[in-house]
Design a protein around this motif. Structure first.
Motif, PDB file in Angstrom:
ATOM      1  N   UNK A 275     -31.927 -28.129  31.425  1.00 45.72           N
ATOM      2  CA  UNK A 275     -32.324 -27.262  32.531  1.00 45.72           C
ATOM      3  C   UNK A 275     -32.859 -28.097  33.681  1.00 45.72           C
ATOM      4  N   UNK A 276     -32.480 -27.757  34.895  1.00 44.80           N
ATOM      5  CA  UNK A 276     -33.164 -28.311  36.064  1.00 44.80           C
ATOM      6  C   UNK A 276     -34.358 -27.409  36.338  1.00 44.80           C
ATOM      7  N   UNK A 298     -37.590 -31.104  41.734  1.00 50.86           N
ATOM      8  CA  UNK A 298     -36.675 -30.741  40.640  1.00 50.86           C
ATOM      9  C   UNK A 298     -36.437 -31.948  39.749  1.00 50.86           C
ATOM     10  N   UNK A 299     -36.456 -31.706  38.456  1.00 54.06           N
ATOM     11  CA  UNK A 299     -36.093 -32.718  37.469  1.00 54.06           C
ATOM     12  C   UNK A 299     -35.375 -32.024  36.317  1.00 54.06           C
ATOM     13  N   UNK A 300     -34.770 -32.785  35.429  1.00 51.85           N
ATOM     14  CA  UNK A 300     -33.947 -32.209  34.364  1.00 51.85           C
ATOM     15  C   UNK A 300     -34.675 -32.286  33.033  1.00 51.85           C
ATOM     16  N   UNK A 301     -34.929 -31.131  32.451  1.00 50.36           N
ATOM     17  CA  UNK A 301     -35.527 -31.047  31.118  1.00 50.36           C
ATOM     18  C   UNK A 301     -34.414 -31.232  30.099  1.00 50.36           C
ATOM     19  N   UNK A 312     -37.860 -35.577  30.141  1.00 52.09           N
ATOM     20  CA  UNK A 312     -37.165 -35.241  31.379  1.00 52.09           C
ATOM     21  C   UNK A 312     -36.446 -36.430  31.971  1.00 52.09           C
ATOM     22  N   UNK A 313     -35.381 -36.147  32.694  1.00 47.62           N
ATOM     23  CA  UNK A 313     -34.786 -37.105  33.607  1.00 47.62           C
ATOM     24  C   UNK A 313     -35.365 -36.795  34.977  1.00 47.62           C
ATOM     25  N   UNK A 314     -36.293 -37.620  35.429  1.00 46.74           N
ATOM     26  CA  UNK A 314     -36.991 -37.392  36.685  1.00 46.74           C
ATOM     27  C   UNK A 314     -36.341 -38.229  37.777  1.00 46.74           C
ATOM     28  N   UNK A 344     -35.704 -22.261  36.947  1.00 45.48           N
ATOM     29  CA  UNK A 344     -34.785 -23.177  36.265  1.00 45.48           C
ATOM     30  C   UNK A 344     -33.347 -22.912  36.710  1.00 45.48           C
ATOM     31  N   UNK A 345     -32.560 -23.976  36.761  1.00 49.05           N
ATOM     32  CA  UNK A 345     -31.116 -23.849  36.890  1.00 49.05           C
ATOM     33  C   UNK A 345     -30.510 -23.926  35.498  1.00 49.05           C
ATOM     34  N   UNK A 346     -29.669 -22.963  35.160  1.00 44.38           N
ATOM     35  CA  UNK A 346     -28.901 -23.005  33.915  1.00 44.38           C
ATOM     36  C   UNK A 346     -27.456 -23.314  34.298  1.00 44.38           C
TER      37      UNK A 346
END
Length: 349
Positions: A275-276, A298-301, A312-314, A344-346
């Motif tokens: 998820x972002x 925004x970062x990616x969980x 996370x990918x930060x 969140x972005x899905x």
């Protein structure tokens, strides 16, 4: 992946529209002909899983039947459309506040071509649009949307609406986890926004989308994603629905939602869906953060470690090699929920 996503959604009553309903938010997804039952169609036609322009028409509209949801005072739409050539799409929403309908609020003109733009200056007694978010002055329980398609071949595959109650956006803080997703990390390539000198410092959203797309086998560079999500009125790349629309234009099933807790997010990462996520923090609030402060990032969980801390990918990290971070669960969840209500972005196939 599509089947996995559908399993994460609950059917909402006999209408059959896919929804996610939480104490503070509801996300309604329309993507099948049955979801548009009762809609007013002008110059458009329905297919099993899409809406397109009728043959011989240059533009057309679909006005949905009124949708009733739990009380909300914020709404964020999202859409997946195909806009060949100079084609474009506009999504508008109005809400029933008390006994009266508000005006139609526009979320701008989206196109895969250049020139996409939100609309500034939409503020009145009922509420206002802040680029990608409708904020009402009083709670509503009903809304309608109007979809306008322009240009031959323009087709909408998905429309989603995340409604939420701002006063309750942190109500799920500290929700108990079943721990099933702890220790599972999804493989998502790490990409830093900071290695790009010409504006990369503000490219967190398209960088996050680029990472998730790469994990799905769609390799677009960070600058490509930034160009494809640029909002002329906002003068930036952080428009939430524009980012998921870009992923949708590349064949993904992508939408914006608001989740109530990290326990809810675990259902996605545990099913292989990174998820972002959007959060903000002041100095010292997020131990180990790649940057000291942020008013919105925004970062990616990508998963959770064995102790339940989010991994996370930060993209604010200084290099691709330093993107992966693990943040303390309680601190991260509080900042995510209090800042964006768990936005969140899905993005899936």
């Amino acid at each position: 992946m599509r089947n996995t996503l559908l399993l994460l959604l609950a059917l909402s009553s006999s209408a059959g529209a896919l929804t996610m309903t939480y104490p503070s938010s509801t996300t309604t997804i329309h993507e099948r002909a049955a979801d548009w039952a009762g809609a007013e169609l002008r110059g458009v036609q329905l297919h099993a899983e899409a809406v397109s322009l009728a043959p011989g028409t240059a533009s057309g509209t679909l006005v949905s039947a009124p949708l009733t949801v739990p009380a909300f005072d914020e709404l964020v739409p999202s859409w997946n459309v195909v806009t060949p050539g100079a084609g474009s799409v506009t999504v508008e929403v109005r809400a029933r506040v008390g006994v009266d309908w508000s005006r139609w609020y526009s979320f701008g003109q989206w196109s895969s071509a250049e020139g996409r733009s939100s609309v500034n200056g939409q503020k009145d007694a009922s509420g206002q649009v802040m680029t990608d978010t409708l904020r009402l002055n009083r709670k509503a329980t009903s809304y309608q949307y109007r979809l306008t398609l322009r240009g031959g071949g323009t087709t909408a595959r998905l429309l989603a609406f995340a409604t939420s109650d701002r006063a309750r956006q942190a109500a799920g803080l500290g929700a108990t986890s079943d721990r099933a997703a702890w220790g599972k990390i999804n493989e998502v390539p790490g990409r830093s926004q900071m290695i790009y000198p010409d504006g990369g410092e503000v490219w967190c959203s398209p960088t996050s989308v680029s990472m998730i797309l790469a994990a799905r086998g769609v390799d677009v560079t960070v600058p490509q994603a930034a160009r494809a999500t640029y909002d002329r009125a906002y003068d930036g790349t952080g428009n939430w629905p524009f980012n998921t629309a870009y992923a949708g234009s590349l064949g993904m099933r992508a939408y914006v939602t608001r989740l109530p807790s990290l326990a809810a997010a675990e259902k996605f990462t545990g099913a292989g869906i990174p998820l972002a996520v959007s959060l903000g923090w002041k100095k010292g609030e997020l131990p180990g953060a790649a940057i000291a402060t942020s008013s919105g990032h925004l970062m990616v969980l990508i998963g959770f470690d064995r102790a339940g801390n989010p991994v996370l990918n930060d993209p604010a990290a200084p290099s691709n090699e330093t993107v992966r971070r693990t943040y303390p669960r309680a601190a991260f969840e509080k900042l995510w929920l209090s800042h964006s209500g768990g936005l969140s972005y899905v993005i899936g196939e």
